[in-house]
Design a protein around this motif. Sequence first.
Motif, PDB file in Angstrom:
ATOM      1  N   GLY A   1       7.460   2.363  -4.886  1.00 11.82           N
ATOM      2  CA  GLY A   1       6.753   3.566  -5.281  1.00 11.82           C
ATOM      3  C   GLY A   1       7.769   4.533  -5.865  1.00 11.82           C
TER       4      GLY A   1
ATOM      5  N   ALA B   1       0.830  -1.210   0.000  1.00 12.80           N
ATOM      6  CA  ALA B   1       0.000   0.000   0.000  1.00 12.80           C
ATOM      7  C   ALA B   1       0.864   1.259   0.000  1.00 12.80           C
ATOM      8  N   ASP B   2       2.028   1.194   0.632  1.00 14.93           N
ATOM      9  CA  ASP B   2       2.966   2.316   0.677  1.00 14.93           C
ATOM     10  C   ASP B   2       4.372   1.741   0.823  1.00 14.93           C
TER      11      ASP B   2
ATOM     12  N   ILE C   1      -0.703   1.752  -6.625  1.00 14.16           N
ATOM     13  CA  ILE C   1      -0.567   3.191  -6.386  1.00 14.16           C
ATOM     14  C   ILE C   1       0.023   3.850  -7.623  1.00 14.16           C
TER      15      ILE C   1
END
Length: 359
Positions: free
Chosen positions: A169, A22-23, A133
Motif C-alpha cells: 500500500g 486487504a491492508d 485498495i
Amino acid sequence: MQFTRLPHPSPTPDHVRAELIADPGFGTVFTDHMVVIDYDEALGGWQTPTIGPRQPIPLDPAASVLHYAQEIFEGMKAYAHPEGGLSLFRPEANAARFNASARRMAMPEIPQETFIAAVREAVLADANWLPPIAGGALYIRPFMFASEAFLGVRPAKQYKFVVIICSVGNYFKKGVNPVKIWVAQDYTRAAPGGTGAAKTGGNYAASLVPQAQATAHGCDQVVFLDAKEHKWVEELGGMNLFFVRADGSVITPPLTGTILPGITRDSLIAMLREEGLTVREEPYSIDQWREEAASGMLLEVMACGTAAVVTPVGTVASPEGEFHIGAGGIGQMTSKMRERLVGVQNGQIADSHGWVMRV
C-alpha cells in the motif's frame, strides 16, 4: 526466453491471500513465487531461468556476498490497468540502471530483455496478489548477489539473479502528507568516487544510523549533505529532492556520481518541463534551503522515488532548529505532479512518453 517452471507444493489459500492484501502495509507481505537465474563464468554466463515457489536460498558461508558485499537491486511496481491486467512503468530504465550498478560493483550485466522477461514472469505468476485498495501495487524487487564460495579479494565468478514481489500500500503510514526530515550531522551517504550512484545495499546500510537519529528526533526521513563540504543537499535515505521556487524554476541536485539516478526523478524532470517550469540540475545548499524557505522564494519541496512516488516535505530539522516550507501542506505542484505521475502509471492519463508497458 524459456523459463523452467517448478511446481508450487503449497500456494497460499485464496482466503489467506485476501486477508493479507486487504491492508498489506509496505514490504512485509510476500507473494508465492520467485524467479532465479544463475550466472557461472565457467559455464558461459547466464543459465536457464526458473520460476517456482518463493523459498530460502541455499548459501555457502563463504559466499562472496557475505564477505565483500557484491550485491545490487532494483525497485519497481506493477499497477492495475483500467483495461484489465497489469502494467509496468519504464522497466527498461530499471534494467539500464541495474546494469550500471553491476558495472560499478564488478558484476556481470544481464541482458535487458532477460531482466524484463524475468520481471514479467514473476508478475504474471502472482497477479492475484495485487491489493484491492487505493494506491495498491505489486512492488517488484529484482536483485543479484555474488554466490561463489571463496575468500580471495576479487570479483566473484558465480552470481544469482532473483526476482521477488510483495503486495504494498502506501510507503508512509500516514499517507500522502508532508514529511519531516532530519539533516544528517555526522554522516554522509556517499563520497566522490564511491558507490553513491549504484543501487547497492551498502549505501542503504550506511543510512540506517542517521535514519535512526531522524526517528529519535521525530522525523520521517534523513537528508544527506555532500561529503566534502557538508554543505550541499544530495538526497534523502531513499528519495531524490526537488525545490519548487516562486520564480518558476525548479532545482534538483545534479547527478555527479554520489546521488542515485532515480527513475521517478527523471520522469518528474520531463513532466515539470512540460508544465512550463525551468528545471535546473544544480547544487543547492542547506543554507539556501533555509533562507529561501524563510523569504518565501521556496514554495514547495518534493521528495520522490518508486516506493513513495511523490511526497511533500513540510519541515526540516537539525540541532540549529526547524524551518518550514510554504504553508506546511501538500503544495499545488507536488499534488499535480503526483496525480499526473500516478495517473500515467495506472493508465488513467495518456502516456505520451511510451513509459508504460502492459504485462
